[in-house]
Design an enzyme around this catalytic site. Structure first.
Site, PDB file in Angstrom:
ATOM      1  N   TYR A 186      41.850  40.518 -73.202  1.00  0.00           N
ATOM      2  CA  TYR A 186      42.585  41.908 -73.438  1.00  0.00           C
ATOM      3  C   TYR A 186      43.863  41.699 -74.532  1.00  0.00           C
ATOM      4  CZ  TYR A 186      44.908  46.302 -72.041  1.00  0.00           C
ATOM      5  OH  TYR A 186      45.425  47.679 -72.120  1.00  0.00           O
ATOM      6  N   SER A 239      49.563  47.855 -76.164  1.00  0.00           N
ATOM      7  CA  SER A 239      50.083  47.715 -74.966  1.00  0.00           C
ATOM      8  C   SER A 239      51.193  46.597 -75.022  1.00  0.00           C
ATOM      9  CB  SER A 239      48.870  47.171 -74.077  1.00  0.00           C
ATOM     10  OG  SER A 239      49.340  46.574 -72.768  1.00  0.00           O
TER      11      SER A 239
END
Ligand SMILES: NC(=O)c1ccc[n+]([C@@H]2O[C@H](COP(=O)([O-])OP(=O)(O)OC[C@H]3O[C@@H](n4cnc5c(N)ncnc54)[C@H](OP(=O)(O)O)[C@@H]3O)[C@@H](O)[C@H]2O)c1
Length: 257
Positions: free
Chosen positions: A157, A144
């Site tokens: 995350y 990401s």
């Protein structure tokens, strides 16, 4: 000169997507099946995988929990029993919940590590012997843009995605001499069940179908890092070049966090 062999002809290619029951993984599975790939789809929820396999001749549903020890190895054995080889392994399984240091939740942090990072390591353990013996194939990890630098709410995350980016770089250097290609996919905001919980604005939000098209474009160009949408990922790349003080104050101001 592309870093990877460009992947353009998908006819008959054996692709394993872990994290393919919804969102980016499912859209990528559909795009590849349309181009003639034999797509093996994995995730925990069996129903969407079976629906995909029923709708796409040559596809195979392989339900499993990527965080469960032994599950990916057993899945790879089933894949090999059916196809005898593997051309592309895409690790797309992911978990996200906002976590901040002021409300630290160790169980959530560990869950993120188990699914996002240890799951990817388990997939490597399952696919590397076959790919090394074949001296061909491609490993792709979905990380990401949140892995570039620290972002608010991403205490659980963000570190998992930074780890995947680093893992892909190491794999690229280790595996190139063995004829195996490696790529890392860094999406910005994509409209999926994972982001449905977000209450904050999601600039440059795209659909899973657009994300899948970007991924296929990146593979076709032989890119190592496939990042999109460029109007968002390039901004984060530029932010990443700033000095620490300026970076922290700009991100705090932009997010209000
Ligand atoms: N959406 C975004 O804005 C965005 C941005 C950057 C990166 N990403 C990354 O893109 C990837 C796909 O996410 P998405 O946005 O498409 O969300 P999603 O639709 O929620 O997809 C997540 C996938 O991971 C699977 N999964 C979760 N835990 C698993 C486990 N223990 N074992 C096997 N599969 C598991 C889920 O299926 P089951 O629940 O059926 O197991 C699902 O298929 C993730 O790695 C995510 O971090 C997303």
């Amino acid at each position: 000169m592309p870093i990877n062999r460009p992947l353009r002809d998908w006819t008959g290619q054996v692709v394993w997507i872990v994290g393919a029951s919804s969102g980016i993984g499912l859209a990528t599975a559909e795009a590849l099946a349309r181009r003639g790939a034999k797509v093996v789809v994995s995730a925990r929820k069996a129903a969407p995988l079976e629906a995909f396999a029923a709708a796409h001749p040559g596809a195979m549903a392989l339900p499993l929990d990527a965080a469960a020890p032994g599950a990916l190895k057993a899945g790879m054995a089933q894949l090999l029993a059916r196809h005898g080889r593997l051309d592309l392994a895409l690790y797309c399984a992911g978990h996200y919940l906002p976590v901040r240091a002021t409300a630290y939740d160790l169980d959530e942090v560990i869950r993120h590590q188990d699914i996002n990072v240890t799951g990817a390591m388990r997939m490597l353990d399952a696919v590397l012997p076959t790919l090394l013996a074949q001296r061909s194939g491609h490993i792709s990890l979905v990380a990401s843009v949140a892995g570039y630098r620290g972002l608010p709410q991403a205490l659980a995350y963000g570190p998992t995605k930074a780890a995947l980016i680093n893992m892909a770089e190491v794999l690229q250097m280790d595996l190139k001499p063995s004829g195996i290609d490696v790529s890392v996919i860094n999406p910005g905001f994509v409209e999926t069940p994972l982001t449905a919980q977000n209450t904050h604005p999601m600039p440059a939000l795209i659909t899973p179908e657009v994300a899948a098209a970007e991924i296929l474009k990146g593979w076709a160009r032989g890119e190592f890092e496939v990042h999109f949408p460029k109007r968002f990922s390039r901004v984060l790349k530029l932010l990443g070049l700033l000095g620490d003080g300026l970076y922290f104050s700009l991100v705090r101001r932009a997010t209000g966090l």
